[in-house]
Design a protein around this motif. Structure first.
Motif, mmCIF file in Angstrom:
data_model
loop_
_atom_site.group_PDB
_atom_site.id
_atom_site.type_symbol
_atom_site.label_atom_id
_atom_site.label_comp_id
_atom_site.label_asym_id
_atom_site.label_seq_id
_atom_site.Cartn_x
_atom_site.Cartn_y
_atom_site.Cartn_z
ATOM 1 N N LEU A 518 -1.273 -0.148 -1.691
ATOM 2 C CA LEU A 518 -2.020 -0.176 -0.447
ATOM 3 C C LEU A 518 -3.163 -1.171 -0.581
ATOM 4 C CD1 LEU A 518 -2.223 3.656 0.245
ATOM 5 C CD2 LEU A 518 -0.850 2.001 1.527
ATOM 6 N N SER A 535 -4.773 0.175 -4.059
ATOM 7 C CA SER A 535 -4.345 1.428 -4.679
ATOM 8 C C SER A 535 -3.378 1.148 -5.818
ATOM 9 C CB SER A 535 -3.647 2.321 -3.636
ATOM 10 O OG SER A 535 -2.304 1.880 -3.409
ATOM 11 N N VAL A 538 2.282 3.307 -4.597
ATOM 12 C CA VAL A 538 2.429 4.618 -3.960
ATOM 13 C C VAL A 538 3.902 5.023 -3.927
ATOM 14 C CG1 VAL A 538 0.327 4.394 -2.604
ATOM 15 C CG2 VAL A 538 2.506 3.588 -1.653
ATOM 16 N N MET A 544 1.912 11.132 2.177
ATOM 17 C CA MET A 544 0.614 10.988 1.502
ATOM 18 C C MET A 544 -0.476 10.849 2.558
ATOM 19 S SD MET A 544 1.012 7.106 0.058
ATOM 20 C CE MET A 544 2.792 7.104 0.162
ATOM 21 N N VAL A 546 -4.088 8.995 3.319
ATOM 22 C CA VAL A 546 -4.897 7.844 2.905
ATOM 23 C C VAL A 546 -6.195 7.867 3.703
ATOM 24 C CG1 VAL A 546 -5.018 5.330 2.732
ATOM 25 C CG2 VAL A 546 -2.819 6.501 2.403
ATOM 26 N N TYR A 558 -9.228 6.551 -0.848
ATOM 27 C CA TYR A 558 -8.696 7.769 -1.444
ATOM 28 C C TYR A 558 -7.216 7.896 -1.072
ATOM 29 C CZ TYR A 558 -13.577 9.310 -2.002
ATOM 30 O OH TYR A 558 -14.913 9.420 -2.344
ATOM 31 N N VAL A 559 -6.401 8.283 -2.032
ATOM 32 C CA VAL A 559 -4.999 8.600 -1.775
ATOM 33 C C VAL A 559 -4.783 10.049 -2.180
ATOM 34 C CG1 VAL A 559 -2.591 8.077 -2.317
ATOM 35 C CG2 VAL A 559 -4.258 6.223 -2.133
ATOM 36 N N ASP A 560 -4.348 10.869 -1.235
ATOM 37 C CA ASP A 560 -4.179 12.302 -1.464
ATOM 38 C C ASP A 560 -5.440 12.941 -2.036
ATOM 39 O OD1 ASP A 560 -1.621 12.463 -0.439
ATOM 40 O OD2 ASP A 560 -0.684 11.969 -2.340
#
Length: 620
Positions: A518, A535, A538, A544, A546, A558-560
C-alpha cells in the motif's frame, strides 16, 4: 504394541507435507469436574483467551515404566517440564496415547501412579488404555489395575473433566483455550459398540465444539511418513470420525515410525490423523513430548517434538546419542499444518459476527464524510452480485453533502461494479462494492463526489483520519500494479507541487504497488514535498482495514490496527486539495483515469482530526 504392519522395512526417514489443520474444541462439561487446583500450576497460569496455545501429547511410555527393568525419570521429567512451562508455552491440556506401562501389572501401575502425580492438580490431562496396559478384550473387560489407577476418579479434580463411559475406559474433557471451548475424547484402544455409541453421545451433546479424538491404535506409517488407517482405525473412521464434522484432528500411538495423513470426511472437510510414538528411539523414547502449538491468528498449528529430560542433560556433558535424540526435526516430527479455523468449523459452529452498527454509532466528532454500501447508504443495495448502474448514489451519511456517484470508466461493462454481501467481520455495514478494474484495455469504476462537495476543497491542516476496508481477490490474476484505491483528483503541478515523482500525479492518493505494498502519497499544504508511506505486502483473499492518520505534523498508516514501519519521516501538514472531487475506486494521472481498483471496498470514512486505533471503524 511395538511394530507397524508394512510391506517394506520401516526406517526413521519420512516425508510428510503439511496440508490443512483444524483447531481443538472445547465443550461445556456435562459431568463432574469442578475443582480448580490446576490453576495454581507452578509454571504460571494458562491464558484461556490468548489466540495462541498448546496441546501437549505424551506417547507410549511403556519401555520406561517396566517392572522388569527401566527408568521412569524421563517421564517424570517430561511431566514436570510441562507443569513448569504451562504459563510460558500456554499449555491448555496434555493427552497421553496409551501403553503407559509394559505389562499393566499392579506393580507397574503403582509406579505410573507415582509418576503421574507430578501433574495431578497442576495440569489437566487424559490417559487412555493401550494394549500393554490391560489384559485383553474391549472396553467391557471389567476391572483392571489400569482402571483402578487411571479410571474416571483420577480426573474428577480437573475442571476440564466432562464425564466417562459407564465402563470407565473412555472419558472426555472440555478445554478452554483460544477464547473458545474444545472437546477432547480419550478412547480405549478397543472401543465396543457401546463405547462408540457413548462417544457419539458426547459429540451430540456438544454439537458446536471442534473435537480432538485420541486413542491408542489409529494409523500406522511406512518409511515415507505417509500414515494409513489400521484395522481398528478404519472401524473408528467409518463408525465415528468421518460422520462427525467436529472431529478435525485424531491422534494415536502404538506403531512406529511416526507419520500422518489427511483424509476427507463426509462433509467434505479435512481430518488430520497423526501417529506419535518414539519408544523405538534411544532410551525408550527418553520421555519424548510433542507440542501442538495452535495459532488462531496465523491459522496454523506448529508441531515440535523433543525430550525435556534430554534437554537438561545436554546442557551438561551429553553423550552422542543424547545429543542426537534431544530434539527431532524430521518432516513428521517438526512441521506446520495451515488451517483456516473459521472456515473449517463454520459447518457446525458458524462464527458469531458483530451485528451491523447504525451510522450514528460510527461518526465521532469531526467526521466530515462516511459512506457505506448496504441499504442504509446505497440506493438499490441488497442483491449479491447485482450491477451498480452508473449514476447510483452512495449517500454521505454525515449529512455534509459529500455524496458519491458511480461512474464506469472507458468502455467498462455493467459487471465492472457490483454490490456484494461480503464484508470485513468488524465493518459497521455488512456489505461492500466489488470492483473489477484492470489493464489492457483499461477498465474500472469510480465513485466521485459532486463538483460542489465540501470535501473537495478541505485541507485538513489540523489533522485527519482516512479509513477504508478492502479485500484483494485470491488469486490476484493479471497486472494490477499501481491501481488506485482512493484519491483526490487534480494534478500536483497545478497545486504548485513539483518535488514528487511527477507533476501529473494527484495531490493525495492511496494505491497498491506491483509488490502489493500500500502506498499513501500526499502533497502537504505549506511545502513542496510528497511524504509517502509504504506498507508491507498485504494479503490476498482476506479483508483488511486501512487507516491513514495525520496529527497535523506527521502521517502514520495502520493496517488492521497495527502501525506500519515505513511511515514518512517528513513533516506533513494538511492536504493540498484543488477543489476537485474525491474518488473511491481509482487514482487519476494527468487528469484522467486508467485502470480502476480490482477487489472489494467497504465502509469508508474521513474525519478531520487524528483518531486513535481504538476509535477506528473496527472498534466496538
Amino acid at each position: 504394541m511395538d511394530t507397524a504392519p508394512r510391506a517394506n522395512d520401516i526406517s526413521r526417514r519420512s516425508l510428510l507435507w503439511a496440508a490443512a489443520g483444524a483447531p481443538v474444541v472445547a465443550a461445556t462439561a456435562g459431568g463432574a469436574g469442578a475443582g480448580s487446583a490446576e490453576a495454581a500450576a507452578a509454571g504460571g497460569r494458562q491464558d484461556p483467551d490468548s489466540p495462541r496455545f498448546a496441546v501437549a501429547v505424551l506417547p507410549d511410555t511403556q519401555y520406561l515404566l517396566d517392572e522388569g527393568g527401566s527408568d521412569p525419570e524421563p517421564v517424570r521429567a517430561a511431566l514436570a517440564w510441562l507443569v513448569r512451562s504451562r504459563g510460558e508455552a500456554n499449555i491448555a491440556f496434555m493427552t497421553q496415547l496409551g501403553d503407559v506401562t509394559e505389562h499393566g501389572t499392579e506393580t507397574e501401575m503403582r509406579l505410573a501412579d507415582r509418576v503421574f502425580r507430578t501433574v495431578d492438580g497442576k495440569l489437566p490431562y487424559s490417559v487412555l488404555a493401550g494394549n500393554h496396559d490391560i489384559p485383553s478384550g474391549d472396553d467391557q473387560r471389567g476391572d483392571t489395575p489400569y482402571l483402578r489407577t487411571f479410571g474416571p476418579h483420577r480426573f474428577r479434580r480437573d475442571r476440564t473433566f466432562g464425564g466417562a463411559s459407564q465402563d470407565g475406559y473412555h472419558h472426555f474433557h472440555v478445554v478452554k483455550a483460544g477464547g473458545r471451548q474444545w472437546l477432547v475424547l480419550a478412547l480405549d484402544w478397543r472401543a465396543s459398540d457401546a463405547g462408540i455409541a457413548w462417544a457419539q453421545g458426547v459429540i451430540d451433546t456438544h454439537p458446536a465444539l471442534p473435537a480432538i479424538l485420541t486413542t491408542h491404535d489409529l494409523v500406522w506409517a511406512g518409511d515415507d511418513g505417509q500414515a494409513h488407517l489400521s484395522a481398528n482405525g478404519q472401524r473408528l473412521w467409518d463408525r465415528l470420525i468421518r460422520r462427525n464434522d467436529q472431529i478435525f484432528l485424531a491422534l494415536g500411538g502404538h506403531y512406529w515410525p511416526p507419520g500422518r495423513t489427511t483424509m476427507t470426511n463426509d462433509h467434505g472437510n479435512p481430518v488430520h490423523l497423526h501417529i506419535t510414538n518414539y519408544q523405538d528411539r534411544y532410551y525408550g523414547g527418553a520421555g519424548m513430548v510433542r507440542l501442538y502449538h495452535f495459532d488462531l491468528v496465523r491459522d496454523v498449528i506448529d508441531v515440535e517434538t523433543f525430550s525435556p529430560w534430554l534437554r537438561a542433560r545436554v546442557e551438561k556433558d551429553p553423550s552422542l546419542l543424547e545429543a542426537e535424540t534431544v530434539a527431532l526435526t524430521g518432516d513428521v516430527d517438526r512441521f506446520s499444518v495451515p488451517v483456516d479455523f473459521g472456515a473449517r468449523f463454520a459447518g457446525f459452529a458458524p462464527p458469531a459476527l458483530p451485528a451491523p452498527r447504525p451510522p450514528r454509532a460510527v461518526m465521532p466528532r469531526g467526521t466530515v464524510a462516511y459512506w457505506r454500501f448496504d441499504r442504509t447508504g446505497l440506493a438499490g443495495a441488497g442483491t449479491d452480485g447485482a450491477p451498480v448502474p452508473p449514476g447510483t448514489v452512495a449517500r454521505d451519511l454525515t449529512g455534509n453533502g459529500n455524496d458519491l456517484t458511480s461512474t464506469l470508466l472507458h468502455a467498462s461493462g455493467p459487471a465492472t461494479l457490483t454490490w456484494s454481501a461480503d464484508h470485513h467481520d468488524d465493518a459497521p455495514a455488512h456489505a461492500s462494492l466489488r470492483f473489477d478494474g484492470g489493464k489492457q484495455p483499461d477498465r474500472g469504476a469510480v465513485l466521485r463526489t459532486g463538483p460542489g462537495a465540501p470535501l473537495n476543497a478541505m485541507r485538513f491542516e489540523s489533522g485527519y483520519t482516512i479509513e477504508t476496508f478492502l479485500k484483494l481477490p485470491s488469486p490476484l490474476v493479471g497486472d494490477h500494479a499501481w491501481m488506485g484505491i482512493l484519491s483526490w483528483e487534480g494534478r500536483a503541478g497545478d497545486a504548485g507541487k513539483h518535488s514528487g515523482w511527477s507533476d501529473d500525479e494527484p495531490t493525495c492518493s492511496l494505491n497498491l504497488s506491483g509488490e502489493r505494498f500500500l502506498q499513501f502519497v500526499v502533497y502537504p499544504v505549506p511545502v513542496d514535498a510528497d511524504p509517502t508511506s509504504w506498507s508491507h505486502a498485504v494479503p490476498v483473499g482476506r479483508w483488511m482495514h486501512v487507516a491513514v492518520v495525520n496529527d497535523g505534523r506527521r502521517t502514520t498508516m495502520y493496517v488492521d490496527g497495527s502501525r506500519i514501519a515505513r511511515n514518512a519521516a517528513e513533516e506533513s501538514t494538511g492536504i493540498a486539495t484543488l477543489g476537485k472531487p474525491f474518488a473511491l475506486g481509482g487514482t487519476q494521472f494527468a487528469g484522467s483515469y486508467g485502470q480502476g481498483f480490482h477487489g472489494w471496498l467497504g465502509d469508508t470514512r474521513v474525519v478531520a482530526r487524528a483518531l486513535r486505533p481504538d476509535q477506528f471503524l473496527t472498534a466496538h
